[in-house]
Scaffold this motif. Sequence first.
Motif, short mmCIF file in Angstrom:
data_model
loop_
_atom_site.label_atom_id
_atom_site.label_comp_id
_atom_site.label_asym_id
_atom_site.label_seq_id
_atom_site.Cartn_x
_atom_site.Cartn_y
_atom_site.Cartn_z
N GLN A 257 0.96 5.75 0.81
CA GLN A 257 0.30 6.89 1.40
C GLN A 257 0.89 8.14 1.14
O GLN A 257 2.11 8.35 1.61
CB GLN A 257 0.02 6.89 2.86
CG GLN A 257 -1.10 7.73 3.34
CD GLN A 257 -1.43 7.54 4.88
OE1 GLN A 257 -0.90 6.69 5.52
NE2 GLN A 257 -2.60 8.15 5.19
N ARG B 121 -3.24 -2.32 -8.74
CA ARG B 121 -4.30 -1.11 -9.05
C ARG B 121 -3.97 -0.90 -10.40
O ARG B 121 -2.91 -0.98 -10.79
CB ARG B 121 -4.07 0.08 -7.96
CG ARG B 121 -2.81 0.71 -8.09
CD ARG B 121 -2.82 2.01 -7.42
NE ARG B 121 -3.76 2.95 -7.48
CZ ARG B 121 -4.96 3.24 -6.61
NH1 ARG B 121 -4.92 2.47 -5.56
NH2 ARG B 121 -5.84 4.09 -6.96
N THR C 283 -3.67 12.35 1.74
CA THR C 283 -4.41 11.33 1.22
C THR C 283 -4.49 10.25 2.04
O THR C 283 -3.99 9.70 2.95
CB THR C 283 -3.89 11.02 -0.22
OG1 THR C 283 -2.63 10.09 -0.09
CG2 THR C 283 -3.49 12.43 -1.14
N GLU C 284 -5.36 9.11 1.77
CA GLU C 284 -5.69 7.97 2.34
C GLU C 284 -4.79 6.99 1.75
O GLU C 284 -4.26 7.21 0.64
CB GLU C 284 -7.08 7.52 2.36
CG GLU C 284 -8.16 8.50 3.01
CD GLU C 284 -9.81 7.84 2.76
OE1 GLU C 284 -10.55 8.43 3.41
OE2 GLU C 284 -9.80 6.94 2.05
N ARG C 285 -4.38 5.93 2.64
CA ARG C 285 -3.53 4.87 2.19
C ARG C 285 -4.49 4.19 1.30
O ARG C 285 -5.60 3.76 1.21
CB ARG C 285 -3.18 3.91 3.53
CG ARG C 285 -2.25 3.22 3.27
CD ARG C 285 -1.80 2.35 4.59
NE ARG C 285 -1.30 3.39 5.50
CZ ARG C 285 -0.79 2.88 6.47
NH1 ARG C 285 -0.26 1.70 6.87
NH2 ARG C 285 -0.22 3.89 7.52
N GLU C 286 -3.55 3.78 0.01
CA GLU C 286 -4.35 2.97 -0.96
C GLU C 286 -3.30 1.75 -1.31
O GLU C 286 -2.12 1.83 -1.25
CB GLU C 286 -4.45 4.03 -2.37
CG GLU C 286 -2.99 4.41 -2.85
CD GLU C 286 -3.25 5.43 -3.88
OE1 GLU C 286 -4.20 5.97 -4.24
OE2 GLU C 286 -2.23 5.41 -4.73
N PHE D 212 0.88 -1.13 0.13
CA PHE D 212 0.11 0.23 0.03
C PHE D 212 1.01 1.27 0.01
O PHE D 212 2.27 1.11 0.30
CB PHE D 212 -0.87 0.08 1.10
CG PHE D 212 -2.00 -1.16 1.15
CD1 PHE D 212 -1.75 -2.30 1.62
CD2 PHE D 212 -3.38 -0.73 0.68
CE1 PHE D 212 -2.49 -3.45 1.60
CE2 PHE D 212 -4.34 -1.77 0.96
CZ PHE D 212 -3.99 -2.99 1.07
#
Length: 127
Positions: A39, A61, A43-46, A37
């Motif tokens: 971040q 992704r 921003t949010e962790r993606e 992941f």
Amino acid sequence: QVQLVESGGGLVQAGDSLRLSCAASGRAFSSRHMGWFRQAPGTEREFVAGISDSGRTTYYRDSVKGRVTISRDNTKNTMYLQMDSLEPEDTAVYYCAAMNIGGSFGYIGTLTKYDYWGQGTQVTVSS
């Protein structure tokens, strides 16, 4: 318990490559699905990429497909993230994470399904 330690981050220029590593200690690394992941500030962790316990199945992704390769070596209890053609938008703290034993690969992209996290490694890509 599982302990995860990331390494390999750094400052690079756009178009360069980096290989991140995630060294795991503790129970049953080869029985856990794993993920990367990231971040960025504010921003949010993606989710970036995930790999099944055996290493046979991977998932990415959309924005990193073709540029990033996730892999693992269960004999070394280590997972990797090869990142090529890096872009400034890839700048973030990168985290590795492990699911509990028996977790479903169907949730590989779901942050809340991971039980163990590393401390993160910074990747900065300059333009």
